[in-house]
Design an enzyme around this catalytic site. Structure first.
Site, mmCIF file in Angstrom:
data_model
loop_
_atom_site.group_PDB
_atom_site.id
_atom_site.type_symbol
_atom_site.label_atom_id
_atom_site.label_comp_id
_atom_site.label_asym_id
_atom_site.label_seq_id
_atom_site.Cartn_x
_atom_site.Cartn_y
_atom_site.Cartn_z
ATOM 1 N N ASP A 19 0.831 -1.204 0.000
ATOM 2 C CA ASP A 19 0.000 0.000 0.000
ATOM 3 C C ASP A 19 0.869 1.260 0.000
ATOM 4 O O ASP A 19 1.967 1.270 0.561
ATOM 5 C CB ASP A 19 -0.897 -0.009 1.242
ATOM 6 C CG ASP A 19 -2.030 0.990 1.137
ATOM 7 O OD1 ASP A 19 -2.377 1.383 0.019
ATOM 8 O OD2 ASP A 19 -2.566 1.385 2.191
ATOM 9 N N ASN A 67 -10.640 -2.800 -6.190
ATOM 10 C CA ASN A 67 -9.885 -1.781 -6.924
ATOM 11 C C ASN A 67 -10.527 -1.386 -8.251
ATOM 12 O O ASN A 67 -10.146 -0.373 -8.849
ATOM 13 C CB ASN A 67 -8.449 -2.238 -7.170
ATOM 14 C CG ASN A 67 -7.589 -2.210 -5.928
ATOM 15 O OD1 ASN A 67 -6.592 -2.923 -5.830
ATOM 16 N ND2 ASN A 67 -7.953 -1.390 -4.939
#
Length: 241
Positions: A19, A67
């Site tokens: 991330d 996503n």
């Protein structure tokens, strides 16, 4: 059930939620895709660091089922990046004896990407070094739902007795059926959540949430985290002797 670890051994299987790519790029006044490109380059360094750390299996979270909610341009850029990454890295991964496999639902991915994934898996199938698993269009809940559906189909077809279904049954239907459960899960960027990653498999994993953004996450930091793992007393619900 895994056995308690009291011998100071490091983790065999490390899973990473990579991330912070977008924030890394924003801090530099660049588009988010620039950060994803930097993050893809970081993967190679961490894969190469695994043998010295005693890590035999590395699983990385590349793209989640959630996503797809990002902008169309970012999703298209990521899919292009995945295709370029496979083409660019295929030979070096094979030459470095890294076995690559993918987990996740491939149906929504474009045909060219699916073909490249199949080819990379086949090209590295003989490799006996680090096992690199890439979670692409992966979500933990989606994985469990798909596994449960396959299990139910086997029950309906008479291939599986419902009375025999237990805690050891479902893992055989999961995408990760070829992997040991992760010992250590690392999330970069300072966020302290698991984001639907390896929900079943991480029931007894140790977690490390680090502030470093993924493109800045070095092999040295990876080594420190794996070394620190060896000092933990993992009892899995048991009491000390």
């Amino acid at each position: 059930m895994p056995k308690p670890n009291r011998d100071g051994a490091g983790p065999r299987h490390v899973a990473i939620i990579m991330d912070g790519n977008g924030r890394w790029a924003t801090q530099r006044g660049r588009p988010r895709l620039f950060g994803h490109q930097a993050g893809a380059r970081r993967v190679r360094e961490i894969v190469e660091a695994c043998p010295d750390a005693g890590v035999t299996h590395l699983t990385i979270f590349a793209f989640s089922t959630e996503n797809w909610r990002r902008t169309q341009s970012e999703v298209a850029g990521l899919m292009s990046l995945f295709r370029r990454y496979i083409i660019k890295e295929a030979r070096s991964l094979r030459d470095e004896n890294v076995r690559v496999r993918f987990i996740g639902d491939r149906v929504k991915l474009d045909e060219k990407l699916r073909t490249l994934m199949d080819e990379l898996e086949a090209a590295t199938a003989h490799c006996t070094g680090v096992s690199l698993t890439i979670a692409l269009n992966y979500g933990g809940r989606d994985e469990v739902a798909r596994a449960t559906r396959r299990l139910a189909e086997d029950v309906a077809a008479g291939r599986l007795d419902p009375a025999e279904v237990g805690e050891e049954t479902l893992p055989r239907y999961l995408d990760t059926c070829f992997l040991p459960d992760p010992d250590l899960v690392i999330r970069t960027s300072g966020e302290a959540r698991i984001s639907n990653f390896l929900l079943w498999q991480s029931a007894y994993a140790e977690y490390e949430f680090v502030d470093t953004l993924w493109p800045d996450f070095t092999a040295g930091e990876f080594a420190k985290l794996t070394e620190g793992f060896g000092g933990r007393d993992r009892r899995f619900g048991a009491v000390p002797a």
